[in-house]
Design a protein around this motif. Structure first.
Motif, PDB file in Angstrom:
ATOM      1  N   VAL A 264     -93.555  26.379 -58.128  1.00  0.00           N
ATOM      2  CA  VAL A 264     -94.602  26.597 -57.416  1.00  0.00           C
ATOM      3  C   VAL A 264     -94.446  25.338 -56.300  1.00  0.00           C
ATOM      4  O   VAL A 264     -93.399  24.592 -56.363  1.00  0.00           O
ATOM      5  N   ALA A 265     -95.319  25.274 -55.405  1.00  0.00           N
ATOM      6  CA  ALA A 265     -95.481  24.421 -54.252  1.00  0.00           C
ATOM      7  C   ALA A 265     -95.804  22.911 -54.540  1.00  0.00           C
ATOM      8  O   ALA A 265     -95.295  22.010 -53.860  1.00  0.00           O
ATOM      9  N   TYR A 266     -96.528  22.802 -55.736  1.00  0.00           N
ATOM     10  CA  TYR A 266     -96.935  21.297 -55.896  1.00  0.00           C
ATOM     11  C   TYR A 266     -96.991  20.989 -57.443  1.00  0.00           C
ATOM     12  O   TYR A 266     -97.076  22.055 -58.215  1.00  0.00           O
ATOM     13  N   SER A 267     -96.906  19.699 -57.793  1.00  0.00           N
ATOM     14  CA  SER A 267     -96.920  19.329 -59.065  1.00  0.00           C
ATOM     15  C   SER A 267     -97.561  18.173 -59.533  1.00  0.00           C
ATOM     16  O   SER A 267     -97.742  17.452 -58.533  1.00  0.00           O
ATOM     17  N   GLY A 268     -97.850  17.809 -60.693  1.00  0.00           N
ATOM     18  CA  GLY A 268     -98.243  16.292 -61.002  1.00  0.00           C
ATOM     19  C   GLY A 268    -100.039  16.334 -61.419  1.00  0.00           C
ATOM     20  O   GLY A 268    -100.366  17.239 -62.126  1.00  0.00           O
ATOM     21  N   GLN A 269    -100.533  15.645 -60.681  1.00  0.00           N
ATOM     22  CA  GLN A 269    -101.826  15.300 -60.799  1.00  0.00           C
ATOM     23  C   GLN A 269    -102.785  16.711 -60.916  1.00  0.00           C
ATOM     24  O   GLN A 269    -102.855  17.373 -59.992  1.00  0.00           O
ATOM     25  N   ASP A 270    -103.328  17.155 -62.157  1.00  0.00           N
ATOM     26  CA  ASP A 270    -104.261  18.159 -62.289  1.00  0.00           C
ATOM     27  C   ASP A 270    -103.551  19.322 -62.027  1.00  0.00           C
ATOM     28  O   ASP A 270    -104.498  20.357 -61.519  1.00  0.00           O
ATOM     29  N   THR A 271    -102.529  19.689 -62.172  1.00  0.00           N
ATOM     30  CA  THR A 271    -101.691  21.056 -61.985  1.00  0.00           C
ATOM     31  C   THR A 271    -100.573  21.083 -62.970  1.00  0.00           C
ATOM     32  O   THR A 271    -100.161  19.969 -63.444  1.00  0.00           O
ATOM     33  N   ASP A 272     -99.794  22.257 -62.845  1.00  0.00           N
ATOM     34  CA  ASP A 272     -98.619  22.291 -63.704  1.00  0.00           C
ATOM     35  C   ASP A 272     -97.803  21.565 -63.194  1.00  0.00           C
ATOM     36  O   ASP A 272     -97.449  21.465 -61.861  1.00  0.00           O
ATOM     37  N   SER A 273     -96.544  21.319 -64.007  1.00  0.00           N
ATOM     38  CA  SER A 273     -95.200  20.733 -63.746  1.00  0.00           C
ATOM     39  C   SER A 273     -94.318  21.355 -64.665  1.00  0.00           C
ATOM     40  O   SER A 273     -94.617  21.440 -65.824  1.00  0.00           O
ATOM     41  N   SER A 274     -93.235  21.504 -64.244  1.00  0.00           N
ATOM     42  CA  SER A 274     -92.004  21.919 -64.997  1.00  0.00           C
ATOM     43  C   SER A 274     -91.426  20.710 -65.738  1.00  0.00           C
ATOM     44  O   SER A 274     -90.673  20.747 -66.849  1.00  0.00           O
ATOM     45  N   ALA A 275     -91.386  19.295 -65.090  1.00  0.00           N
ATOM     46  CA  ALA A 275     -91.021  18.038 -65.569  1.00  0.00           C
ATOM     47  C   ALA A 275     -91.935  17.149 -65.282  1.00  0.00           C
ATOM     48  O   ALA A 275     -92.190  17.127 -64.061  1.00  0.00           O
ATOM     49  N   LEU A 276     -92.209  16.224 -65.950  1.00  0.00           N
ATOM     50  CA  LEU A 276     -93.011  15.043 -65.721  1.00  0.00           C
ATOM     51  C   LEU A 276     -92.540  13.962 -66.566  1.00  0.00           C
ATOM     52  O   LEU A 276     -92.202  13.859 -67.696  1.00  0.00           O
ATOM     53  N   ILE A 277     -92.955  12.652 -65.927  1.00  0.00           N
ATOM     54  CA  ILE A 277     -92.961  11.387 -66.704  1.00  0.00           C
ATOM     55  C   ILE A 277     -94.239  10.712 -66.173  1.00  0.00           C
ATOM     56  O   ILE A 277     -94.539  10.471 -65.213  1.00  0.00           O
ATOM     57  N   GLY A 278     -95.008  10.097 -67.313  1.00  0.00           N
ATOM     58  CA  GLY A 278     -96.130   9.510 -67.057  1.00  0.00           C
ATOM     59  C   GLY A 278     -97.423  10.142 -67.537  1.00  0.00           C
ATOM     60  O   GLY A 278     -97.477  10.719 -68.612  1.00  0.00           O
ATOM     61  N   THR A 279     -98.663   9.859 -66.910  1.00  0.00           N
ATOM     62  CA  THR A 279     -99.988  10.319 -67.353  1.00  0.00           C
ATOM     63  C   THR A 279    -100.661  10.938 -66.330  1.00  0.00           C
ATOM     64  O   THR A 279    -100.464  11.079 -65.263  1.00  0.00           O
ATOM     65  N   ASP A 280    -101.687  11.702 -66.817  1.00  0.00           N
ATOM     66  CA  ASP A 280    -102.591  12.606 -66.067  1.00  0.00           C
ATOM     67  C   ASP A 280    -103.941  12.390 -66.767  1.00  0.00           C
ATOM     68  O   ASP A 280    -104.266  12.733 -67.703  1.00  0.00           O
TER      69      ASP A 280
END
Length: 314
Positions: A264-280
């Motif tokens: 998808v077009a964006y990831s991270g804060q308050d949305t889906d991600s396929s890979a991530l490191i950190g907090t939300d």
């Protein structure tokens, strides 16, 4: 780095040879000075005194050994920089990558801390203080690689998460990482916003997997954090090209992260991600790689532990 003795009639020089014209060896500084004075000394590209313009320039002449090379950086001049070289689609392509950040182990926790920028970033150990490079702020960047690794003696075997942001055309590192256009300000300024949300984050021109499993040309926003009302999150853009302490901090809203999406077009804060490191929203810290399938926001999933997190550019 191996230095090359070109040979010649230097009978009182250790390692001299009047027949062999291309002999490698290790010499004392006095011996090296003598050879250079006599015109029989060549410093290879990437050696001290003969810096390369980039890791890509080294890769173009066949260099494939990871390690510290001297690079003529735009902001720090000649500096020892750790370079990583990759080959084939499963390693992210035939490229040379230059280290610009190291978040010490455990990376999913240390990315929450304020960071200091330095000249000559060459440390790829697991411990010590987290550091950002002050040598490449004005470097025009093509791609940014985010890679976790528990043993950097062999990056490709020991890597964990590994994804690559594609940088919008003609942007320098300061512009990409801070989403700001004032490149010299060393005072605290708000981190730039992306339009999705809106959130604080970075604008991308696509993303791809470091293992070659996927490519997402429609990826445009890495959303780092909810928008801060004041300077809870901040950066000091000038410290990307001049060494400085407290150069940026993006845990003010309990949201510090790096993320990507394969689909998808964006990831991270308050949305889906396929890979991530950190907090939300204070959940986590997480560190996962779910290949081409997205994970819902506020995840606490941990696939990787107790290792450093690195950022490279090319």
């Amino acid at each position: 780095m191996t230095r090359r003795w070109l040979g010649g009639v230097f009978g009182n020089t250790v390692g001299s040879n009047t027949v062999v014209s291309d002999t490698t060896g290790v010499f004392t500084m006095d011996q090296q000075y003598y050879m250079k004075q006599e015109g029989g000394w060549s410093i290879p590209l990437g050696g001290q005194g003969n810096p390369a313009s980039s890791a890509e320039a080294l890769r173009s002449i066949g260099v494939t050994t990871d390690g510290v090379y001297y690079i003529n950086t735009p902001d720090g001049g000649e500096q020892p920089i750790y370079c990583m070289f990759t080959t084939g689609s499963s390693q992210g392509g035939d490229y040379g990558w230059m280290l610009v950040a190291r978040f010490a182990a455990d990376g999913k926790s240390t990315i929450k801390n304020a960071i200091t920028s330095v000249r000559g970033l060459s440390d790829v150990t697991q411990g010590g203080g987290s550091r950002w490079s002050a040598d490449f702020g004005t470097y025009t960047t093509t791609e940014v690689r985010c890679i976790g690794c528990i043993d950097t003696a062999d990056w490709m075997t020991n890597r964990s998460s590994d994804w690559i942001y594609q940088v919008p055309s003609n942007q320098n590192s300061i512009r990409f990482f801070t989403n700001q256009t004032n490149y010299t300000n060393t005072s605290k300024v708000a981190y730039g916003q992306v339009t999705s949300g809106p959130k604080q984050g970075t604008v991308c021109a696509g993303a791809r997997d470091g293992r070659g499993r996927w490519s997402n040309s429609g990826y445009i926003h890495h959303r780092i954090s909810d928008t801060a009302s004041s300077l809870e999150n901040y950066c000091r853009p000038g410290y990307f090209s001049t060494p400085g302490t407290d150069m940026w901090f993006y845990q003010g809203m309990n949201d510090a992260k790096w993320s990507v999406s394969a689909t998808v077009a964006y990831s991270g804060q308050d949305t889906d991600s396929s890979a991530l490191i950190g907090t939300d929203d204070g959940n986590g810290p997480a560190w996962y790689d779910n290949n081409q399938t997205n994970v819902a926001p506020n995840a606490t999933r941990v696939d990787f532990n107790s290792q450093a997190f690195f950022i490279f550019i090319r």
